[in-house]
Design a protein around this motif. Structure first.
Motif, mmCIF file in Angstrom:
data_model
loop_
_atom_site.group_PDB
_atom_site.id
_atom_site.type_symbol
_atom_site.label_atom_id
_atom_site.label_comp_id
_atom_site.label_asym_id
_atom_site.label_seq_id
_atom_site.Cartn_x
_atom_site.Cartn_y
_atom_site.Cartn_z
ATOM 1 N N ALA A 1 8.549 -9.927 -6.087
ATOM 2 C CA ALA A 1 7.977 -8.922 -7.196
ATOM 3 C C ALA A 1 7.791 -7.574 -6.663
ATOM 4 C CB ALA A 1 6.614 -9.433 -7.543
ATOM 5 N N THR A 2 8.763 -6.585 -7.008
ATOM 6 C CA THR A 2 9.251 -5.281 -6.484
ATOM 7 C C THR A 2 8.311 -4.485 -6.513
ATOM 8 O OG1 THR A 2 11.077 -5.204 -7.832
ATOM 9 C CG2 THR A 2 11.626 -5.958 -5.627
ATOM 10 N N GLY A 3 7.361 -4.191 -7.628
ATOM 11 C CA GLY A 3 6.676 -3.279 -8.040
ATOM 12 C C GLY A 3 5.838 -3.428 -9.222
ATOM 13 N N GLY A 4 4.815 -2.334 -9.353
ATOM 14 C CA GLY A 4 3.888 -2.362 -10.402
ATOM 15 C C GLY A 4 2.514 -2.305 -10.343
ATOM 16 N N SER A 5 2.068 -2.099 -9.051
ATOM 17 C CA SER A 5 0.498 -1.860 -8.862
ATOM 18 C C SER A 5 -0.110 -0.458 -9.434
ATOM 19 C CB SER A 5 -0.098 -2.331 -7.579
ATOM 20 O OG SER A 5 0.484 -1.371 -6.620
ATOM 21 N N MET A 6 1.098 0.397 -9.341
ATOM 22 C CA MET A 6 0.798 1.829 -9.533
ATOM 23 C C MET A 6 0.768 2.374 -11.088
ATOM 24 S SD MET A 6 1.850 3.776 -5.965
ATOM 25 C CE MET A 6 0.718 5.158 -6.178
ATOM 26 N N VAL A 7 1.412 1.092 -11.751
ATOM 27 C CA VAL A 7 1.541 1.534 -13.260
ATOM 28 C C VAL A 7 0.401 1.789 -13.683
ATOM 29 C CG1 VAL A 7 2.400 0.359 -15.271
ATOM 30 C CG2 VAL A 7 3.531 0.119 -13.203
ATOM 31 N N ASN B 1 10.613 4.816 -8.410
ATOM 32 C CA ASN B 1 10.022 4.224 -7.175
ATOM 33 C C ASN B 1 10.285 4.945 -6.012
ATOM 34 O OD1 ASN B 1 8.207 2.962 -8.843
ATOM 35 N ND2 ASN B 1 9.433 0.866 -8.914
ATOM 36 N N LEU B 2 11.473 5.110 -5.743
ATOM 37 C CA LEU B 2 11.924 5.805 -4.337
ATOM 38 C C LEU B 2 11.486 7.086 -4.354
ATOM 39 C CD1 LEU B 2 13.545 5.403 -1.751
ATOM 40 C CD2 LEU B 2 15.343 6.302 -2.872
ATOM 41 N N GLY B 3 11.399 7.771 -5.465
ATOM 42 C CA GLY B 3 10.981 9.332 -5.575
ATOM 43 C C GLY B 3 9.258 9.219 -5.279
ATOM 44 N N LEU B 4 8.637 8.183 -5.922
ATOM 45 C CA LEU B 4 7.349 7.959 -5.369
ATOM 46 C C LEU B 4 6.986 7.908 -4.019
ATOM 47 C CD1 LEU B 4 5.359 5.697 -7.834
ATOM 48 C CD2 LEU B 4 5.092 8.100 -7.800
ATOM 49 N N ILE C 1 2.723 -6.964 -12.748
ATOM 50 C CA ILE C 1 3.588 -6.310 -12.221
ATOM 51 C C ILE C 1 4.699 -5.501 -13.224
ATOM 52 C CG2 ILE C 1 3.797 -7.874 -10.361
ATOM 53 C CD1 ILE C 1 6.198 -9.415 -11.324
ATOM 54 N N GLU C 2 5.708 -4.763 -12.760
ATOM 55 C CA GLU C 2 6.442 -4.246 -13.994
ATOM 56 C C GLU C 2 7.661 -4.958 -14.245
ATOM 57 O OE1 GLU C 2 7.130 -0.931 -10.438
ATOM 58 O OE2 GLU C 2 8.694 -0.518 -11.854
ATOM 59 N N PRO C 3 8.307 -4.432 -15.407
ATOM 60 C CA PRO C 3 9.389 -5.286 -15.635
ATOM 61 C C PRO C 3 10.603 -5.439 -14.758
ATOM 62 C CG PRO C 3 8.681 -3.716 -17.576
ATOM 63 C CD PRO C 3 7.828 -3.224 -16.264
ATOM 64 N N SER C 4 10.911 -4.596 -14.093
ATOM 65 C CA SER C 4 11.844 -4.640 -12.906
ATOM 66 C C SER C 4 11.543 -5.825 -11.948
ATOM 67 C CB SER C 4 12.033 -3.575 -12.230
ATOM 68 O OG SER C 4 12.634 -2.429 -12.866
ATOM 69 N N ALA C 5 10.181 -5.993 -11.699
ATOM 70 C CA ALA C 5 9.806 -6.861 -10.724
ATOM 71 C C ALA C 5 9.943 -8.329 -11.104
ATOM 72 C CB ALA C 5 8.473 -6.425 -10.347
ATOM 73 N N CYS C 6 10.115 -8.636 -12.514
ATOM 74 C CA CYS C 6 10.059 -9.804 -13.068
ATOM 75 C C CYS C 6 11.438 -10.270 -12.936
ATOM 76 C CB CYS C 6 9.491 -9.914 -14.430
ATOM 77 S SG CYS C 6 7.786 -9.210 -14.602
ATOM 78 N N ALA C 7 12.386 -9.789 -12.680
ATOM 79 C CA ALA C 7 13.784 -9.940 -12.921
ATOM 80 C C ALA C 7 14.026 -11.406 -11.926
ATOM 81 C CB ALA C 7 14.662 -8.869 -12.347
ATOM 82 N N GLY C 8 13.467 -11.647 -11.041
ATOM 83 C CA GLY C 8 13.551 -12.846 -10.147
ATOM 84 C C GLY C 8 13.516 -14.056 -10.768
ATOM 85 N N PRO D 1 0.886 -1.182 0.009
ATOM 86 C CA PRO D 1 -0.078 0.019 -0.054
ATOM 87 C C PRO D 1 0.874 1.187 -0.002
ATOM 88 C CG PRO D 1 -0.242 -1.221 1.995
ATOM 89 C CD PRO D 1 0.366 -2.170 0.989
ATOM 90 N N VAL D 2 0.294 2.244 -0.184
ATOM 91 C CA VAL D 2 0.815 3.625 -0.344
ATOM 92 C C VAL D 2 1.599 4.145 -1.806
ATOM 93 C CG1 VAL D 2 2.204 5.585 0.792
ATOM 94 C CG2 VAL D 2 0.864 3.881 2.160
ATOM 95 N N SER D 3 2.527 3.062 -2.032
ATOM 96 C CA SER D 3 3.308 3.564 -3.295
ATOM 97 C C SER D 3 3.683 2.240 -3.988
ATOM 98 C CB SER D 3 4.656 4.334 -2.672
ATOM 99 O OG SER D 3 5.481 3.425 -1.954
ATOM 100 N N GLY D 4 3.217 1.280 -3.890
ATOM 101 C CA GLY D 4 3.317 0.185 -4.995
ATOM 102 C C GLY D 4 4.527 -0.431 -5.266
ATOM 103 N N SER D 5 5.526 -0.220 -4.285
ATOM 104 C CA SER D 5 6.852 -0.960 -4.802
ATOM 105 C C SER D 5 7.714 -1.280 -3.546
ATOM 106 C CB SER D 5 7.750 -0.248 -5.566
ATOM 107 O OG SER D 5 8.378 0.960 -4.746
#
Ligand SMILES: *Cc1c(COP(=O)(O)O)cnc(C)c1O
Length: 439
Positions: free
Chosen positions: A417-423, A165-168, A378-385, A107-111
């Motif tokens: 999965a590190t990010g993506g719900s706010m995309v 994402n850190l900025g967000l 999820i976003e591309p970065s988050a698929c890296a694992g 929640p709050v910033s999605g990553s």
């Protein structure tokens, strides 16, 4: 440059393929050695307590945290269909259990940055409020939602340099508390992130160069202002420890699911890595809980493998991807970092099992595959694992050396999965389309 590239190439067989932007799988020879760390369990416990103190405020400020009682935490889900699909894709028998840690839906910033980033700003706010005699640690922090605190915090500012994402995270929480906040962003950061931040009242400054430049400029700007707190993604302890609280949180979730992690049931965790703070903090927190029963791997884009480079050469932040001719350009914008954190690599020297790299095209395909199989976006970065599992399962020498061969049927694999719900939806449609075309 204080190093001899030719010599480094001789010492590190993987450097050459890395320079050619080929994928690598590097195993850390120093993993498991005894070492002293700059943080201990008390440091993490202190952060956990702080986040609990803030829960009553967060519930009010961000009603989406109501379901978790003001604790910013993400679901842990089983993804058996994706597991089957990965077996097929990589031609392996994917044994054990596959879980996905959905920081994409924090929640709050999605990553994942909602862990470290929000903690650092909360700590800054707490220190100010206490110093000014408006708050005691025993108080109900719900009072922080009162206008007098906004008034107080409006005398201060927060600044950060970020790939997005850190900025967000920093922007959203800082603006909500009442701080003036400036986000220094590299040009490769997504437009929607800049738009969203501006909507929420943050100042966004854009730099044509890369992330490192944005951080450097942010740092310079902030240094001129004694009332400004600079969030230093390249070496902040408050960020790192915020991420580290994920260790005990994951442990609780596993226990709730009845999943045991012990000597006979090892856990493998695959963490997308940019500057290293997020995955490093999480790995550090997990190591405190599980010790040698957890095996952590970082994943980086082939064009920006700063942590692999820093760790294999032992040079950490003293060497950058540009030093070996890599351009740092990647669709994994959360991982587009050319130089590793000055804090994390050193800690990971004895805690990390290894680092592997992934091509952008692979990320899009995995993104599409996950959406088809599990309806998770999820976003591309988050698929890296994801590609890490097959690499581990098929590396006989690694499994043998670590006494894991006959334990893999009971193993648990966690893809972070590190990010993506706010995309935004349209952007996600583009990602999916790309993945579908490539697959
Ligand atoms: C920032 C980020 C990471 C990596 O975190 P670092 O602290 O930069 O290593 C991974 N995935 C996403 C989506 C991110 O935004």
């Amino acid at each position: 440059m204080t190093f001899n590239l030719e010599k480094l190439k001789e010492e590190n067989a993987m450097l050459l393929p890395m320079m050619e932007a080929e994928t690598i799988f590097w195993l850390n020879p120093n993993n498991g050695e005894v070492a002293e760390y700059p943080f201990n369990e008390n440091d993490v416990a202190e952060v956990e307590a702080r986040l609990r103190r803030f829960a009553s405020y967060l519930r009010i400020a961000f009603p989406q945290t109501e379901a978790t009682n003001g604790i910013i935490e993400s679901p842990l889900i089983e993804i058996p269909k994706m597991q089957k699909a990965l077996s097929k894709r990589y031609g392996i028998a994917h044994r054990g259990t596959l879980l996905m840690k959905c920081d994409s839906h924090l929640p709050v910033s999605g990553s994942i940055k909602a862990r470290g980033g929000i903690h650092e700003v909360l700590k800054f706010a707490e220190d100010i409020a206490i110093e000014n005699g408006l708050l005691k640690k025993e108080d109900d922090y719900a009072v922080l939602a009162e206008p007098r605190f906004k008034e107080l915090f409006s005398q201060y500012s927060v600044a950060v340099g970020s790939t997005g994402n850190l900025g967000l995270s920093i922007g959203i929480i800082s603006a909500k508390l009442g701080f003036h906040v400036t986000i220094h962003m590299s040009s490769d950061a997504r437009q929607w992130k800049k738009d969203m931040l501006r909507e929420r009242g943050a100042i966004v400054v854009e730099y044509p160069d890369d992330y490192q430049k944005a951080v450097a400029e942010g740092r310079k700007e902030a240094a001129k202002d004694p009332m400004c707190h600079f969030v230093d993604d390249e070496g902040s302890a408050d960020l790192f420890l915020g991420y580290a609280t994920a260790g005990k949180r994951l442990d609780r979730q596993l226990k709730e699911k009845g999943i045991v992690i012990d000597e006979d049931h090892p856990m493998f965790v695959y963490l997308p890595c940019g500057v290293g703070g997020g995955p490093g903090g999480v790995a550090f927190g997990l190591k405190q809980v599980y010790g040698s029963n957890v095996h952590c791997f970082f994943s980086e884009p082939t064009h920006a493998p700063c942590m692999a480079l820093g760790m294999m050469t032992g040079l950490h932040d003293k060497i950058a991807c540009s030093d070996i001719g890599l351009d740092g350009k990647t669709a994994a914008d959360g991982l587009a970092v050319g130089r590793a954190s000055r804090l994390v690599g050193k800690i990971m020297e004895t805690q990390l099992d290894g680092v592997f790299t992934v091509e952008d095209e692979e990320l899009y395909q995995l993104l599409f595959l996950l959406s088809e199989e599990e309806k998770q976006y999820i976003e591309p970065s988050a698929c890296a694992g994801f590609p890490g599992i097959a690499k581990v399962l098929s590396h006989e020498e690694y499994l043998k050396k670590n006494g894991l061969v006959d334990k893999m049927d009971q193993a648990v694999h966690v893809v972070w999965a590190t990010g993506g719900s706010m995309v935004p939806t349209e952007e996600m449609q583009d990602y999916l389309k790309k993945g579908k075309e490539l697959i």
